[in-house]
Design a protein around this motif. Structure first.
Motif, PDB file in Angstrom:
ATOM      1  N   ASP A 278       0.841  -1.214   0.000  1.00  0.00           N
ATOM      2  CA  ASP A 278       0.000   0.000   0.000  1.00  0.00           C
ATOM      3  C   ASP A 278       0.871   1.258   0.000  1.00  0.00           C
ATOM      4  N   CYS A 279       1.916   1.229   0.814  1.00  0.00           N
ATOM      5  CA  CYS A 279       2.750   2.425   0.962  1.00  0.00           C
ATOM      6  C   CYS A 279       3.476   2.722  -0.359  1.00  0.00           C
ATOM      7  N   ALA A 280       3.970   1.695  -1.016  1.00  0.00           N
ATOM      8  CA  ALA A 280       4.637   1.879  -2.310  1.00  0.00           C
ATOM      9  C   ALA A 280       3.678   2.523  -3.312  1.00  0.00           C
ATOM     10  N   ASP A 281       2.454   2.026  -3.373  1.00  0.00           N
ATOM     11  CA  ASP A 281       1.470   2.590  -4.312  1.00  0.00           C
ATOM     12  C   ASP A 281       1.147   4.040  -3.965  1.00  0.00           C
ATOM     13  N   ALA A 282       0.990   4.323  -2.671  1.00  0.00           N
ATOM     14  CA  ALA A 282       0.676   5.695  -2.251  1.00  0.00           C
ATOM     15  C   ALA A 282       1.829   6.639  -2.588  1.00  0.00           C
ATOM     16  N   CYS A 283       3.058   6.188  -2.374  1.00  0.00           N
ATOM     17  CA  CYS A 283       4.231   7.031  -2.669  1.00  0.00           C
ATOM     18  C   CYS A 283       4.352   7.303  -4.171  1.00  0.00           C
ATOM     19  N   ALA A 284       4.153   6.282  -4.996  1.00  0.00           N
ATOM     20  CA  ALA A 284       4.262   6.459  -6.446  1.00  0.00           C
ATOM     21  C   ALA A 284       3.186   7.421  -6.942  1.00  0.00           C
ATOM     22  N   PHE A 285       1.976   7.233  -6.449  1.00  0.00           N
ATOM     23  CA  PHE A 285       0.847   8.095  -6.830  1.00  0.00           C
ATOM     24  C   PHE A 285       1.123   9.551  -6.439  1.00  0.00           C
ATOM     25  N   THR A 286       1.568   9.741  -5.215  1.00  0.00           N
ATOM     26  CA  THR A 286       1.795  11.100  -4.692  1.00  0.00           C
ATOM     27  C   THR A 286       2.967  11.773  -5.405  1.00  0.00           C
ATOM     28  N   ALA A 287       4.044  11.038  -5.613  1.00  0.00           N
ATOM     29  CA  ALA A 287       5.206  11.618  -6.308  1.00  0.00           C
ATOM     30  C   ALA A 287       4.811  12.118  -7.691  1.00  0.00           C
ATOM     31  N   ARG A 288       4.013  11.337  -8.392  1.00  0.00           N
ATOM     32  CA  ARG A 288       3.629  11.728  -9.755  1.00  0.00           C
ATOM     33  C   ARG A 288       2.718  12.957  -9.759  1.00  0.00           C
ATOM     34  N   LEU A 289       1.791  13.044  -8.801  1.00  0.00           N
ATOM     35  CA  LEU A 289       0.953  14.253  -8.721  1.00  0.00           C
ATOM     36  C   LEU A 289       1.821  15.480  -8.428  1.00  0.00           C
ATOM     37  N   LEU A 290       2.805  15.324  -7.566  1.00  0.00           N
ATOM     38  CA  LEU A 290       3.706  16.442  -7.245  1.00  0.00           C
ATOM     39  C   LEU A 290       4.535  16.829  -8.466  1.00  0.00           C
ATOM     40  N   MET A 291       5.053  15.846  -9.172  1.00  0.00           N
ATOM     41  CA  MET A 291       5.865  16.121 -10.363  1.00  0.00           C
ATOM     42  C   MET A 291       5.082  16.913 -11.413  1.00  0.00           C
ATOM     43  N   ARG A 292       3.785  16.613 -11.529  1.00  0.00           N
ATOM     44  CA  ARG A 292       2.984  17.271 -12.573  1.00  0.00           C
ATOM     45  C   ARG A 292       2.295  18.539 -12.069  1.00  0.00           C
ATOM     46  N   GLY A 293       2.533  18.890 -10.797  1.00  0.00           N
ATOM     47  CA  GLY A 293       1.949  20.114 -10.259  1.00  0.00           C
ATOM     48  C   GLY A 293       0.446  20.042 -10.098  1.00  0.00           C
ATOM     49  N   SER A 294      -0.071  18.881  -9.752  1.00  0.00           N
ATOM     50  CA  SER A 294      -1.517  18.699  -9.615  1.00  0.00           C
ATOM     51  C   SER A 294      -2.073  19.409  -8.383  1.00  0.00           C
ATOM     52  N   ALA A 295      -3.260  20.003  -8.569  1.00  0.00           N
ATOM     53  CA  ALA A 295      -3.962  20.650  -7.451  1.00  0.00           C
ATOM     54  C   ALA A 295      -4.424  19.635  -6.414  1.00  0.00           C
ATOM     55  N   LEU A 296      -4.427  18.373  -6.766  1.00  0.00           N
ATOM     56  CA  LEU A 296      -4.867  17.307  -5.862  1.00  0.00           C
ATOM     57  C   LEU A 296      -3.760  16.923  -4.863  1.00  0.00           C
ATOM     58  N   HIS A 297      -2.576  17.505  -5.000  1.00  0.00           N
ATOM     59  CA  HIS A 297      -1.453  16.987  -4.217  1.00  0.00           C
ATOM     60  C   HIS A 297      -1.606  17.109  -2.703  1.00  0.00           C
ATOM     61  N   PRO A 298      -2.252  18.149  -2.146  1.00  0.00           N
ATOM     62  CA  PRO A 298      -2.327  18.153  -0.673  1.00  0.00           C
ATOM     63  C   PRO A 298      -3.103  16.942  -0.128  1.00  0.00           C
ATOM     64  N   ARG A 299      -4.188  16.578  -0.816  1.00  0.00           N
ATOM     65  CA  ARG A 299      -4.953  15.394  -0.387  1.00  0.00           C
ATOM     66  C   ARG A 299      -4.128  14.114  -0.538  1.00  0.00           C
ATOM     67  N   ALA A 300      -3.375  14.029  -1.611  1.00  0.00           N
ATOM     68  CA  ALA A 300      -2.536  12.841  -1.806  1.00  0.00           C
ATOM     69  C   ALA A 300      -1.458  12.776  -0.724  1.00  0.00           C
ATOM     70  N   CYS A 301      -0.902  13.927  -0.381  1.00  0.00           N
ATOM     71  CA  CYS A 301       0.125  13.948   0.671  1.00  0.00           C
ATOM     72  C   CYS A 301      -0.460  13.509   2.015  1.00  0.00           C
ATOM     73  N   ALA A 302      -1.684  13.917   2.298  1.00  0.00           N
ATOM     74  CA  ALA A 302      -2.323  13.498   3.554  1.00  0.00           C
ATOM     75  C   ALA A 302      -2.499  11.984   3.588  1.00  0.00           C
ATOM     76  N   LEU A 303      -2.972  11.427   2.490  1.00  0.00           N
ATOM     77  CA  LEU A 303      -3.147   9.973   2.398  1.00  0.00           C
ATOM     78  C   LEU A 303      -1.797   9.262   2.472  1.00  0.00           C
ATOM     79  N   CYS A 304      -0.821   9.798   1.790  1.00  0.00           N
ATOM     80  CA  CYS A 304       0.505   9.165   1.769  1.00  0.00           C
ATOM     81  C   CYS A 304       1.128   9.176   3.166  1.00  0.00           C
ATOM     82  N   ALA A 305       0.952  10.268   3.890  1.00  0.00           N
ATOM     83  CA  ALA A 305       1.481  10.332   5.263  1.00  0.00           C
ATOM     84  C   ALA A 305       0.871   9.226   6.123  1.00  0.00           C
ATOM     85  N   GLU A 306      -0.431   8.970   5.950  1.00  0.00           N
ATOM     86  CA  GLU A 306      -1.097   7.882   6.687  1.00  0.00           C
ATOM     87  C   GLU A 306      -0.504   6.521   6.313  1.00  0.00           C
ATOM     88  N   ALA A 307      -0.329   6.306   5.024  1.00  0.00           N
ATOM     89  CA  ALA A 307       0.227   5.026   4.565  1.00  0.00           C
ATOM     90  C   ALA A 307       1.643   4.831   5.104  1.00  0.00           C
TER      91      ALA A 307
END
Lengths: 111, 111, 111, 111
Positions: free
Chosen positions: C45-74
């Motif tokens: 789960d953590c690997a998937d969350a990290c890959a997902f979050t890194a890619r949103l950050l790389m592309r400058g997605s507005a969704l990144h704060p929510r992804a970071c919150a989820l990734c921190a939990e994972a």
């Protein structure tokens, strides 16, 4: 966890993933691509969120309620943009519908 | 498996993933987006191929030589397109460089 | 968005992704695999969350704060489990460290 | 590209993805986990290959024949391992069937 709600959410995520991948590619072929920038951008995020969420649900991950909450947000944002183009582009209309269905299925697993 | 070549390939895949994700987003902001359709399309495929390949390498999967072969193809196609825009867009120039470096690193693990 | 915090978070996500992929594979080789079930599960789960979050950050997605919150939990969940095995397995110790660093980097982008 | 073969392959990839994610989680719960190491390992690779391939097909990527070739390999390897456990574990039996169906659907798109 209600197995039927889980399965419905997996199905909605996969249908939305397919619609978003197709919509992004179709937008990249449109003559009015200048209008479709936001749609391509949001399709990309929504597709990734749906794929991520579907896989967590398939494996029975305890992280799934958080993923569903995030996925519902991604779907709502993508639907809102696609709805603006629904009258002109069938791929946007169908993507908006898949996003709204996925948003609803995800919200049922958050509460 | 040569651990140094593996690590170099993981690093090259991740650098290429970052360059492709950034390039796709930057292309979506360009005034001449009409010219960038192919670039956005190939950035998307190349980013997915790099992420997939990097993860197989990280986990020591036996499938990695096949993934490296596919990733090298994706990188070559993306580099070829980005190189056409390298004089006008710095993100394309940097993406093309990252793609060529990743293509080379992947090819070393295929043979 | 602070570009330095974004870059630090991308780097932390990719380091954590690598650590989780490696830890899962290493756990699958351990003689005491019976003890490592939870670790393998959370690494995934953590690997998937990290890959997902890194890619949103790389592309400058507005969704990144929510992804970071989820990734921190994972990351927190994975770190907690890996820490139990840190004395016996070096891959778990290093994975726990990468998870804690990623959790911290993600939390800085949520607030 | 034959649209029907494409759609059948997307469906087979998604069914195989779901079977592999479920099988990996179920294997992690089995009393005889010591026997299931290879199965978990190959489920992970096969799930990633199926997700990657399905998305390329959904978006109409030119890279899809190469992805289908790789996915067929991943499916064959996972099926071979799952078939060893099919008599004892229903999730392995169903996963092997989904892998064989996906392998066949992918091979139709390679040639």
């Amino acid at each position: 966890m209600n197995p039927q709600l889980i399965q419905e959410c997996i199905d909605a995520c996969l249908a939305c993933l397919a619609a978003c991948e197709h919509c992004a590619s179709a937008c990249l072929d449109e003559p009015d691509i200048d209008m479709m920038r936001g749609c391509i951008r949001l399709d990309r995020d929504c597709a990734d969120a749906c794929a991520f969420t579907a896989r967590l649900l398939m494996r029975g991950s305890a992280l799934h309620p958080r993923a569903c909450a995030l996925c519902a947000e991604a779907c709502a944002a993508c639907a809102e943009e696609c709805e603006k183009h629904a009258a002109h582009h069938d791929h946007c209309r169908r993507c908006a519908e898949a996003c709204r269905a996925c948003e609803a299925a995800c919200r049922r697993l958050v509460a």
